[in-house]
Structures are given as C-alpha cells and as structure tokens.
Design a protein around this motif. Structure first.
Motif, PDB file in Angstrom:
ATOM      1  N   GLU A  15     107.748  54.323 -13.397  1.00  0.00           N
ATOM      2  CA  GLU A  15     107.443  55.718 -13.075  1.00  0.00           C
ATOM      3  C   GLU A  15     106.255  56.236 -13.880  1.00  0.00           C
ATOM      4  O   GLU A  15     105.485  57.060 -13.387  1.00  0.00           O
ATOM      5  CB  GLU A  15     108.663  56.610 -13.270  1.00  0.00           C
ATOM      6  N   ARG A  18     103.129  54.942 -12.199  1.00  0.00           N
ATOM      7  CA  ARG A  18     102.844  55.729 -10.991  1.00  0.00           C
ATOM      8  C   ARG A  18     102.307  57.114 -11.349  1.00  0.00           C
ATOM      9  O   ARG A  18     101.412  57.640 -10.687  1.00  0.00           O
ATOM     10  CB  ARG A  18     104.098  55.845 -10.133  1.00  0.00           C
ATOM     11  N   GLU A  21      98.746  56.870 -12.272  1.00  0.00           N
ATOM     12  CA  GLU A  21      97.951  56.731 -11.049  1.00  0.00           C
ATOM     13  C   GLU A  21      97.735  58.093 -10.400  1.00  0.00           C
ATOM     14  O   GLU A  21      96.608  58.436 -10.017  1.00  0.00           O
ATOM     15  CB  GLU A  21      98.651  55.799 -10.054  1.00  0.00           C
ATOM     16  N   ARG A  22      98.798  58.886 -10.275  1.00  0.00           N
ATOM     17  CA  ARG A  22      98.680  60.225  -9.660  1.00  0.00           C
ATOM     18  C   ARG A  22      97.746  61.115 -10.469  1.00  0.00           C
ATOM     19  O   ARG A  22      97.066  61.969  -9.905  1.00  0.00           O
ATOM     20  CB  ARG A  22     100.059  60.886  -9.539  1.00  0.00           C
ATOM     21  N   ARG A  37     101.865  47.135  -4.167  1.00  0.00           N
ATOM     22  CA  ARG A  37     100.705  47.297  -5.047  1.00  0.00           C
ATOM     23  C   ARG A  37     100.445  45.956  -5.742  1.00  0.00           C
ATOM     24  O   ARG A  37     101.367  45.327  -6.235  1.00  0.00           O
ATOM     25  CB  ARG A  37     100.988  48.358  -6.112  1.00  0.00           C
TER      26      ARG A  37
END
Length: 178
Positions: A15, A18, A21-22, A37
């Motif tokens: 998490e 991720r 990345e966001r 991915r």
C-alpha cells in the motif's frame, strides 16, 4: 518484478508503494498483458531513496523536491543544500519542543509521588485542571503533543504543538501545580 517482490526487497508495504505512485514519487511501472505491474531495478533504487529520506523524517514535499533535483543531475546543488539546511532547522525546533514536553511531563509526574487513591492523584488533578483551562476552539493545540516538524498534519511521529506550562496548570520552576 511484481509489486510483492518489490515490497519485500524494499521492506515496504504494498500500500505504501501504491501511495508513492499516486503521489508521483514513483513512476508508474509498465504492465503485463494480465495487467500486473512490472517494476524495474530503477523502481527499487528510487523506492529505497524515498524510504531513506522518510527515515530522516523528511516530508513528502521535501522528498519530492529532492527527487526533482536527482532527476536533473545537471542542476545546481545549492538548492539541495538549502533544502537540507531548512530540514535541519525543523529538526532542531522539534528537539527544542520535545525537551519542553519532557520538562512538562516531569513536572506533572512530580505532582504524585506515591500510591494513593485516584481521586487524590496529583497527575490526574493536574491533567484535569489543564483540560478545563484550555481555551475553547483550540482543538488539540492547548492540550496536545508537539506539532509536526513541518506544520500541518504530523508525519512520521504524529507530533503536535507543546502545551505551555501555564496552560497545563504547572509551575515548572518549583514542580508544583497551581
């Protein structure tokens, strides 16, 4: 490598990867035909860099700026120095605030030296008094912890603004409650 392998290699929860990345800290990886991915060694190196900076208590904005400098290796290092100098200043301020908090907690601890009924506990009395004296509308500011190093919501440590000794109902010089 898949995200689970990257997470294990960087000792970072999936998490968190991720989230980075966001936030635009990690570039989006390529995807397989099955929509998995696929991360490259460059992703691992960048993630390790981010995690190390976060371990130094740098905010995401500071990490983002450092990554921009890192991504433009021909740029001037002066701005990196300024960023680190500012971060050192934030850390120094937090150390001062933590020392004040320690003094306040020690003074509060001195309010109760032995076993007694909770109704006569000097610590509980001091805390209750400070809670009543806190100005309405200040939220957790008057009765909370230290504030975050960079202001705003705390990161990496959940620290808020220090309680002033007078607001806590304490006289730090004598160790007595008011």
């Amino acid at each position: 490598m898949k995200i689970g392998v990257l997470a294990e290699a960087a000792a970072t929860p999936v998490e968190t990867i991720r989230y980075y990345e966001r936030q635009g800290l990690l570039p989006a990886p390529a995807r397989t035909e099955g929509n998995f991915r696929i991360y490259l060694p460059e992703h691992l190196a960048r993630l390790q860099f981010i995690r190390h900076c976060r371990g130094l208590d740098m905010s995401l904005d500071e990490v983002r700026q450092l990554l921009r400098f890192k991504d433009a290796p021909g740029g001037d290092c002066h701005d990196v120095n300024q960023l680190l100098d500012a971060h050192i200043g934030h850390v120094s301020q937090r150390i001062r605030e933590l020392r004040l908090l320690e003094k306040q907690l020690k003074a509060l601890r001195e309010q109760c030296s032995g076993a007694s009924a909770a109704a006569q506990c000097g610590i509980l009395t001091g805390l209750e008094s400070a809670a009543r004296e806190a100005a309405p509308g200040q939220g957790n500011k008057a009765g909370g912890h230290l504030r975050a190093v960079h202001g705003g919501p705390a990161h990496a440590g959940h620290v808020h603004e220090p309680v002033q000794a007078t607001q806590a109902g304490l006289n730090l010089s004598s160790g007595q409650g008011s």
